[in-house]
Design a protein around this motif. Structure first.
Motif, PDB file in Angstrom:
ATOM      1  N   LYS A  34     -23.161  -6.180  44.866  1.00  0.00           N
ATOM      2  CA  LYS A  34     -22.878  -7.411  45.593  1.00  0.00           C
ATOM      3  C   LYS A  34     -23.719  -7.525  46.849  1.00  0.00           C
ATOM      4  CE  LYS A  34     -18.656  -5.730  45.696  1.00  0.00           C
ATOM      5  NZ  LYS A  34     -18.439  -4.281  45.729  1.00  0.00           N
ATOM      6  N   ASN A  35     -23.835  -8.719  47.321  1.00  0.00           N
ATOM      7  CA  ASN A  35     -24.538  -8.943  48.577  1.00  0.00           C
ATOM      8  C   ASN A  35     -23.514  -8.868  49.661  1.00  0.00           C
ATOM      9  OD1 ASN A  35     -26.366  -9.874  46.788  1.00  0.00           O
ATOM     10  ND2 ASN A  35     -25.450 -11.893  46.882  1.00  0.00           N
ATOM     11  N   LEU A  36     -23.888  -8.248  50.721  1.00  0.00           N
ATOM     12  CA  LEU A  36     -22.873  -8.082  51.745  1.00  0.00           C
ATOM     13  C   LEU A  36     -22.916  -9.077  52.883  1.00  0.00           C
ATOM     14  CD1 LEU A  36     -22.281  -4.307  51.900  1.00  0.00           C
ATOM     15  CD2 LEU A  36     -21.046  -6.050  50.719  1.00  0.00           C
ATOM     16  N   PRO A  93     -16.889 -17.540  42.209  1.00  0.00           N
ATOM     17  CA  PRO A  93     -16.259 -17.542  43.525  1.00  0.00           C
ATOM     18  C   PRO A  93     -16.283 -16.140  44.123  1.00  0.00           C
ATOM     19  CG  PRO A  93     -14.595 -17.553  41.815  1.00  0.00           C
ATOM     20  CD  PRO A  93     -15.922 -17.724  41.119  1.00  0.00           C
ATOM     21  N   ASP A  94     -16.242 -16.058  45.432  1.00  0.00           N
ATOM     22  CA  ASP A  94     -16.340 -14.781  46.126  1.00  0.00           C
ATOM     23  C   ASP A  94     -15.600 -14.938  47.455  1.00  0.00           C
ATOM     24  OD1 ASP A  94     -17.198 -12.714  47.833  1.00  0.00           O
ATOM     25  OD2 ASP A  94     -19.111 -12.525  46.801  1.00  0.00           O
ATOM     26  N   VAL A  95     -14.774 -13.945  47.766  1.00  0.00           N
ATOM     27  CA  VAL A  95     -13.948 -14.021  48.969  1.00  0.00           C
ATOM     28  C   VAL A  95     -14.758 -14.267  50.237  1.00  0.00           C
ATOM     29  CG1 VAL A  95     -12.687 -12.501  50.555  1.00  0.00           C
ATOM     30  CG2 VAL A  95     -11.859 -12.824  48.234  1.00  0.00           C
ATOM     31  N   CYS A  96     -15.988 -13.726  50.309  1.00  0.00           N
ATOM     32  CA  CYS A  96     -16.709 -13.887  51.571  1.00  0.00           C
ATOM     33  C   CYS A  96     -17.014 -15.351  51.875  1.00  0.00           C
ATOM     34  CB  CYS A  96     -17.961 -13.016  51.642  1.00  0.00           C
ATOM     35  SG  CYS A  96     -19.156 -13.269  50.347  1.00  0.00           S
ATOM     36  N   TYR A  97     -17.111 -16.165  50.816  1.00  0.00           N
ATOM     37  CA  TYR A  97     -17.366 -17.583  51.077  1.00  0.00           C
ATOM     38  C   TYR A  97     -16.149 -18.302  51.613  1.00  0.00           C
ATOM     39  CZ  TYR A  97     -21.786 -16.580  49.137  1.00  0.00           C
ATOM     40  OH  TYR A  97     -23.013 -16.017  48.951  1.00  0.00           O
ATOM     41  N   SER A 107     -11.341  -7.359  47.903  1.00  0.00           N
ATOM     42  CA  SER A 107     -12.612  -7.323  47.164  1.00  0.00           C
ATOM     43  C   SER A 107     -13.186  -8.728  47.045  1.00  0.00           C
ATOM     44  CB  SER A 107     -12.370  -6.742  45.773  1.00  0.00           C
ATOM     45  OG  SER A 107     -11.393  -7.506  45.102  1.00  0.00           O
ATOM     46  N   ASP A 108     -14.370  -8.835  46.428  1.00  0.00           N
ATOM     47  CA  ASP A 108     -14.995 -10.160  46.302  1.00  0.00           C
ATOM     48  C   ASP A 108     -14.250 -11.055  45.325  1.00  0.00           C
ATOM     49  OD1 ASP A 108     -15.738  -8.616  44.120  1.00  0.00           O
ATOM     50  OD2 ASP A 108     -17.846  -9.210  44.141  1.00  0.00           O
ATOM     51  N   ARG A 109     -13.773 -10.434  44.239  1.00  0.00           N
ATOM     52  CA  ARG A 109     -13.033 -11.168  43.203  1.00  0.00           C
ATOM     53  C   ARG A 109     -11.877 -10.302  42.725  1.00  0.00           C
ATOM     54  NH1 ARG A 109     -17.958 -13.166  42.566  1.00  0.00           N
ATOM     55  NH2 ARG A 109     -18.922 -11.379  41.571  1.00  0.00           N
ATOM     56  N   ILE A 150     -15.232  -3.105  53.102  1.00  0.00           N
ATOM     57  CA  ILE A 150     -14.806  -3.530  54.436  1.00  0.00           C
ATOM     58  C   ILE A 150     -15.271  -4.948  54.755  1.00  0.00           C
ATOM     59  CG2 ILE A 150     -16.791  -2.595  55.682  1.00  0.00           C
ATOM     60  CD1 ILE A 150     -14.144  -1.544  57.493  1.00  0.00           C
ATOM     61  N   TYR A 151     -16.423  -5.285  54.191  1.00  0.00           N
ATOM     62  CA  TYR A 151     -17.004  -6.606  54.421  1.00  0.00           C
ATOM     63  C   TYR A 151     -16.103  -7.721  53.862  1.00  0.00           C
ATOM     64  CZ  TYR A 151     -20.424 -10.307  53.383  1.00  0.00           C
ATOM     65  OH  TYR A 151     -21.086 -11.485  53.251  1.00  0.00           O
ATOM     66  N   HIS A 152     -15.697  -7.557  52.601  1.00  0.00           N
ATOM     67  CA  HIS A 152     -14.839  -8.592  52.020  1.00  0.00           C
ATOM     68  C   HIS A 152     -13.432  -8.557  52.611  1.00  0.00           C
ATOM     69  CE1 HIS A 152     -18.152  -8.688  49.071  1.00  0.00           C
ATOM     70  NE2 HIS A 152     -17.856  -9.970  49.059  1.00  0.00           N
ATOM     71  N   THR A 153     -13.023  -7.375  53.085  1.00  0.00           N
ATOM     72  CA  THR A 153     -11.725  -7.303  53.751  1.00  0.00           C
ATOM     73  C   THR A 153     -11.744  -8.182  55.001  1.00  0.00           C
ATOM     74  OG1 THR A 153     -11.494  -5.036  52.959  1.00  0.00           O
ATOM     75  CG2 THR A 153     -10.021  -5.724  54.735  1.00  0.00           C
TER      76      THR A 153
HETATM   77 ZN    ZN Z   1     -19.148 -11.619  48.786  1.00  0.00          ZN
END
Ligand code: ZN
Lengths: 408, 334
Positions: free
Chosen positions: B145-147, B244-248, B286-288, B295-298
């Protein structure tokens, strides 16, 4: 304590072994991190006596393919890192100034140790980057040394290393960025820049094939457009069409086409400052063809968002930059016809047709909002706002506010 | 849909810091300052910042600073504007901006501004590529994944604004450069003509918001593009056709908040999507759904919930990406 020393010696041996492989085979074009059992299977092909201890298997190198056992990644990386950071520290001290490297007087001083340090930094940074592609400090150290030597062959080596890393780490921003740095450095040094740009574009296509919807790869290809000649732009547009037709969900490849189309339009406008785009020009034909091709794909691949978004762009500029008021009436009639044919939802394949209906509806509404006043009036007269509301309510009720924007 | 497992997430964040003995964590060492920002901001949003030893963190951060005034991602790593912002943000969280030599940091940032108003990320000077971190799984031998998406103009402007030294850069030129990255779809790319991307859009809109220049944005048009990022599951993607991805939840939602169009997406469905991405046993997001947490997606999951005014999460400022009370403390002295 004795154990630790032993461990360190061993991983140092790993580092030397890998560096030896890299030195002796500069044409390695693929790297993989492989589980020892797989490694054993690979080696087994050439080496019958492979039933021994899996832990002793470390590397695989044949036909310019390099395999590294996943078992040794951690000690290998740790050792490479310690040596690299130690060397880079000494190198910065040698060159006198940290930050701005390459001060002449201090360079004269210990020339031989400096050369040795540079060779070391290049070797160790390579191993580190193979293991951790986005380690900026390692890329920076290479740039500093390459910049100092400033030879074409070293720049070409950098392109090769970054290509190798991209072959398995296609999203490494640092590796892509390094390529752009190198290309900017060699632009003036090359007799055959267009050839290099063309090859670079092909490289992106190959990588995009393996790594789907890769933003960085396509961004790199878009960046290349400003270095292309007019003929190259037309060539790229025609040549990448088949690929795009086979990857209709890859929105980035359509953005690349957008970029190429805009470049053509900009070139045309720069040359013909006062003239609007006439129907006898090459760009007129290309744009028209692109619209038709896009419609063909829309009908073939039901419910693809990327195709519809590309159509928003194509139609908006078509109406804005190519059409007279009279032409636009005919064009908009065609678009409404497309909308009606796409908003019929048969019972089978419900999801895709539902999506198709939604995208076609929002496509028309988007155009109606974005068009200049005179075009928009034509379109809005044709569209019954009430009908559009009903349509939108049935295909995506959560976005019914799109219609409200038209009423203002 | 599960409950929001705030306590587990706190535990997870505190445990990440201690993981240092495998390949996957050492290859991320060079961006430890980013990780610190993500983790500590999440802790603060959950009201648990006091679970870490502030002095220890601050002394480590100051060891990452270089002569030039910029910060590296970890001790010994080259300075970059990205980590400089993270350092300033973390110091702001702890109310310790006073340990900085503000002039020095400000002059590092202003030295990276180019003629056309854009910013380079470091002395190697690539203008304004977004900064993406790719999480590499050596075992599966493929990218997971991209962080992170960032943009140097935003980073510079956000950082210099927190330091209250906006006057040390050429704001007008910076704004003009950002506006030149606008596309016909209302979004922004990383350079003029670059593809619209939710991460870039956040950076551009954030920078414009901080400099009071949001009038350059066609809010309805941009809002249109952004709300089309919501997919059936309720989650948001960053570009057309992507999963879809949580970071968005953060990139899209913060942008919509800044342009006052947050009600254009279905917030309930998005909350549900984020909660489904939790590891309710061991913490983390997580992202999905069902992917491995990081930690990033958290951080972005919790930040997204914050923008959706989820109970138990402090409010976050959509432009500075810091808790609102921290931003108020900086600008209004509490
Ligand atoms: Zn993401």
């Amino acid at each position: 304590m004795a154990d630790r020393v032993h461990l360190e010696e061993e991983s140092c041996g790993l580092l030397l072994e890998l560096e030896h492989i890299l030195d002796s085979d500069p044409l390695i074009d693929e790297v993989g991190f492989i589980h020892p059992t797989q490694l054993a299977a690979l080696i087994g092909v050439v080496d019958c006596d492979s039933s021994g201890d899996l832990d002793t298997l470390k590397f695989f190198n044949r036909d310019h393919k390099l395999g590294i056992s996943t078992q040794i990644l951690f000690p290998l990386y740790k050792q490479a890192k310690i040596i690299f950071f130690d060397e880079i520290e000494r190198y910065k001290k040698q060159t006198g100034i940290s930050g701005i490297w390459g001060d002449e007087t201090s360079l004269q001083r210990c020339k031989s140790t400096l050369d040795e340090l540079e060779i070391g930094v290049m070797k160790h940074s390579k191993v580190l980057l193979l293991l951790s592609a986005d380690l900026a400090t390692a890329w920076n150290s290479r740039r500093a040394i390459v910049l100092k030597k400033d030879t074409l062959s070293m720049y070409m080596d950098e392109l090769r290393l970054s290509e190798l890393i991209l072959s398995y780490s296609a999203k490494s921003d640092q590796a892509w960025s390094h390529r752009r740095w190198v290309i900017k450095r060699i632009v003036g040094k090359l007799p055959n820049l267009q050839e290099v740009i063309g090859k670079e574009s092909k490289l992106v296509e190959r990588i995009a094939e393996r790594s789907k919807m890769n933003y960085r790869a396509w961004n790199h290809r878009c960046w290349l457009v400003s270095y292309m000649t007019g003929e190259q732009v037309v060539y790229e547009l025609k040549n990448s069409r088949v690929w795009a037709g086979l990857h209709v969900a890859d929105s980035s490849c359509f953005h690349y086409r957008r970029r190429l189309m805009m470049r053509m339009l900009e070139d045309f406008c720069a040359k013909n400052a006062s003239v609007s785009v006439g129907s006898s020009s090459e760009i007129y034909d290309i744009w028209k063809e692109e619209l038709e091709w896009n419609k063909l794909l829309i009908k073939r691949y039901i419910g693809r968002e990327a195709l519809w978004l590309y159509r928003r762009f194509l139609s908006l500029h078509w109406l804005r930059d190519f059409m007279t008021q009279l032409d636009s009436v005919i064009f908009l009639d065609d678009e409404l016809h497309l909308l009606h044919s796409c908003s019929i939802i048969p019972d089978s394949d419900f999801d895709d047709f539902q999506a198709q209906a939604m995208y076609s509806t929002t496509y028309i509404l988007w155009l109606a909002r974005q068009l200049s006043r005179s075009h928009a009036i034509v379109l809005r007269q044709k569209l019954q706002v009430g009908d559009m509301k009903d349509l939108l309510n049935s295909v995506c009720p959560q976005r019914s506010f799109f219609c409200d924007m038209l009423e203002e | 849909m599960g409950e929001f497992a705030a306590d587990r997430h706190v535990k997870y964040i505190l445990s990440v810091e201690k993981r240092k003995d495998d390949f996957e964590s050492v290859v991320m060492e060079h961006l430890r300052l980013n990780g610190a920002y993500w983790g500590l901001t999440t802790l603060d949003l959950l009201g648990k910042l006091d679970a870490v030893d502030a002095d220890e963190v601050i002394s480590w951060i100051m060891q990452c600073q270089h002569e030039s005034g910029g910060f590296g991602g970890n001790i010994g790593h080259d300075p970059h504007i990205l980590y400089t912002l993270s350092a300033v943000q973390v110091l702001a969280l702890f109310d310790k901006l006073n340990v900085l030599d503000v002039n020095k940091v400000a002059s590092y940032i202003s030295s990276l501004q180019n003629e056309d108003g854009s910013f380079s990320g470091d002395m190697w000077g690539e203008v304004d590529t977004r900064y993406l971190i790719s999480c590499f799984s050596p075992v599966k031998n493929k990218l997971l994944k991209n962080l992170s998406y960032d943009r140097f103009s935003y980073i510079a402007i956000c950082c210099i604004s927190i330091l209250q030294r906006l006057d040390s850069i050429n704001v007008e030129r910076a704004v003009n450069y950002i506006v030149s990255c606008k596309n016909v779809d209302g979004g922004f790319g990383c350079t003029p003509g670059g593809e619209s991307h939710a991460g870039q859009i956040f950076c551009c809109v954030g920078a414009l918001a901080i400099t009071g220049s949001l009038h350059h944005v066609d809010k309805d048009l941009l809002g249109w593009w952004l709300c089309e990022r919501q997919v059936k599951s309720g989650g948001l993607n960053g570009r057309p056709e992507k999963l879809p991805d949580v970071c968005y939840s953060w990139w899209v939602l913060s942008s919509l908040t800044m342009i006052d169009r947050v009600d254009w997406i279905d917030g309930q469905k998005l909350v549900k999507f984020i909660l489904e991405c939790q590891d309710t046993e061991n913490g983390g997001i997580s992202d999905r759904p069902d992917d491995a947490v990081d930690i990033y997606h958290t951080y972005f999951g919790v930040a997204g919930l914050s923008l959706l005014e989820f109970p138990g999460v402090k409010a976050i400022d959509p432009a500075y990406a810091l808790p609102v009370d921290v931003v108020n403390r900086i600008f209004f002295g509490r």
